[in-house]
Design a protein around this motif. Sequence first.
Motif, PDB file in Angstrom:
ATOM      1  N   PHE A 121     -74.744 -16.856 -71.720  1.00 25.40           N
ATOM      2  CA  PHE A 121     -75.196 -16.823 -70.026  1.00 25.40           C
ATOM      3  C   PHE A 121     -76.519 -16.280 -69.566  1.00 25.40           C
ATOM      4  N   TYR A 122     -77.049 -16.513 -68.597  1.00 23.18           N
ATOM      5  CA  TYR A 122     -77.924 -15.871 -67.927  1.00 23.18           C
ATOM      6  C   TYR A 122     -77.483 -14.789 -67.265  1.00 23.18           C
ATOM      7  N   SER A 123     -78.382 -13.435 -67.205  1.00 22.34           N
ATOM      8  CA  SER A 123     -77.882 -12.163 -66.623  1.00 22.34           C
ATOM      9  C   SER A 123     -78.023 -12.535 -65.206  1.00 22.34           C
ATOM     10  N   THR A 124     -77.447 -11.440 -64.372  1.00 17.23           N
ATOM     11  CA  THR A 124     -77.431 -11.406 -62.966  1.00 17.23           C
ATOM     12  C   THR A 124     -79.080 -11.359 -62.648  1.00 17.23           C
ATOM     13  N   ARG A 125     -79.820 -10.705 -63.333  1.00 17.09           N
ATOM     14  CA  ARG A 125     -81.278 -10.581 -62.953  1.00 17.09           C
ATOM     15  C   ARG A 125     -81.822 -12.151 -63.062  1.00 17.09           C
ATOM     16  N   GLN A 126     -81.557 -12.668 -64.297  1.00 15.57           N
ATOM     17  CA  GLN A 126     -82.387 -13.850 -64.381  1.00 15.57           C
ATOM     18  C   GLN A 126     -81.824 -15.075 -63.557  1.00 15.57           C
ATOM     19  N   VAL A 127     -80.483 -14.913 -63.084  1.00 16.59           N
ATOM     20  CA  VAL A 127     -79.898 -15.930 -62.035  1.00 16.59           C
ATOM     21  C   VAL A 127     -80.649 -15.819 -60.790  1.00 16.59           C
ATOM     22  N   THR A 128     -81.097 -14.390 -60.574  1.00 20.56           N
ATOM     23  CA  THR A 128     -81.832 -14.118 -59.240  1.00 20.56           C
ATOM     24  C   THR A 128     -83.073 -14.997 -59.374  1.00 20.56           C
ATOM     25  N   ILE A 129     -83.833 -14.822 -60.511  1.00 16.94           N
ATOM     26  CA  ILE A 129     -85.154 -15.455 -60.623  1.00 16.94           C
ATOM     27  C   ILE A 129     -84.836 -16.883 -60.460  1.00 16.94           C
ATOM     28  N   ILE A 130     -83.930 -17.356 -61.425  1.00  9.90           N
ATOM     29  CA  ILE A 130     -83.768 -19.022 -61.225  1.00  9.90           C
ATOM     30  C   ILE A 130     -83.640 -19.312 -59.842  1.00  9.90           C
ATOM     31  N   PHE A 131     -82.759 -18.858 -59.158  1.00  8.63           N
ATOM     32  CA  PHE A 131     -82.466 -19.135 -57.560  1.00  8.63           C
ATOM     33  C   PHE A 131     -83.595 -18.903 -56.700  1.00  8.63           C
ATOM     34  N   GLU A 132     -84.476 -17.964 -57.141  1.00  7.64           N
ATOM     35  CA  GLU A 132     -85.672 -17.753 -56.093  1.00  7.64           C
ATOM     36  C   GLU A 132     -86.786 -18.885 -56.576  1.00  7.64           C
ATOM     37  N   ILE A 133     -86.828 -19.545 -57.677  1.00  6.09           N
ATOM     38  CA  ILE A 133     -87.719 -20.245 -58.142  1.00  6.09           C
ATOM     39  C   ILE A 133     -87.236 -21.846 -57.747  1.00  6.09           C
ATOM     40  N   LEU A 134     -86.134 -21.991 -58.078  1.00  7.55           N
ATOM     41  CA  LEU A 134     -85.300 -23.419 -57.922  1.00  7.55           C
ATOM     42  C   LEU A 134     -84.752 -23.744 -56.462  1.00  7.55           C
ATOM     43  N   GLY A 135     -84.676 -22.371 -55.787  1.00  6.75           N
ATOM     44  CA  GLY A 135     -84.035 -22.436 -54.690  1.00  6.75           C
ATOM     45  C   GLY A 135     -82.539 -22.092 -54.560  1.00  6.75           C
ATOM     46  N   HIS A 136     -81.933 -21.502 -53.715  1.00 12.39           N
ATOM     47  CA  HIS A 136     -80.480 -21.069 -54.045  1.00 12.39           C
ATOM     48  C   HIS A 136     -79.648 -22.213 -53.708  1.00 12.39           C
ATOM     49  N   PRO A 137     -78.731 -22.588 -54.621  1.00 14.05           N
ATOM     50  CA  PRO A 137     -77.891 -23.687 -54.427  1.00 14.05           C
ATOM     51  C   PRO A 137     -77.044 -23.717 -53.092  1.00 14.05           C
ATOM     52  N   GLY A 138     -76.934 -24.820 -52.682  1.00 18.25           N
ATOM     53  CA  GLY A 138     -76.447 -24.966 -51.413  1.00 18.25           C
ATOM     54  C   GLY A 138     -77.121 -24.958 -50.029  1.00 18.25           C
ATOM     55  N   ASP A 139     -78.444 -24.550 -50.288  1.00 21.64           N
ATOM     56  CA  ASP A 139     -79.414 -24.092 -49.296  1.00 21.64           C
ATOM     57  C   ASP A 139     -80.106 -25.424 -49.090  1.00 21.64           C
ATOM     58  N   ASP A 140     -79.619 -26.578 -48.422  1.00 20.33           N
ATOM     59  CA  ASP A 140     -80.290 -27.933 -48.212  1.00 20.33           C
ATOM     60  C   ASP A 140     -80.595 -28.275 -46.882  1.00 20.33           C
TER      61      ASP A 140
END
Length: 75
Positions: A56-75
């Motif tokens: 698993f990616y930690s919550t901190r890592q997921v936050t970084i992923i969402f910041e870089i790739l965009g938050h899923p569902g934000d289309d």
Amino acid sequence: MFKSTQNHHVMENSNKVPIQPYNHQDLCNLYRVSWVTMQKWLKKIEHEVGPKHGHFYSTRQVTIIFEILGHPGDD
């Protein structure tokens, strides 16, 4: 490059995908992409995200992923 990750585990909007630990397949499903595509995306940002903790990616890592790739569902 990154915003502070403090208190990002609190959802801002009930329509948002929650910040929580996710594995690789979970991220594929959230972004609606194949495993290979997600692997390529994560490979490009691995120096910012760091290695997974187990499967698993930690919550901190997921936050970084969402910041870089965009938050899923934000289309």
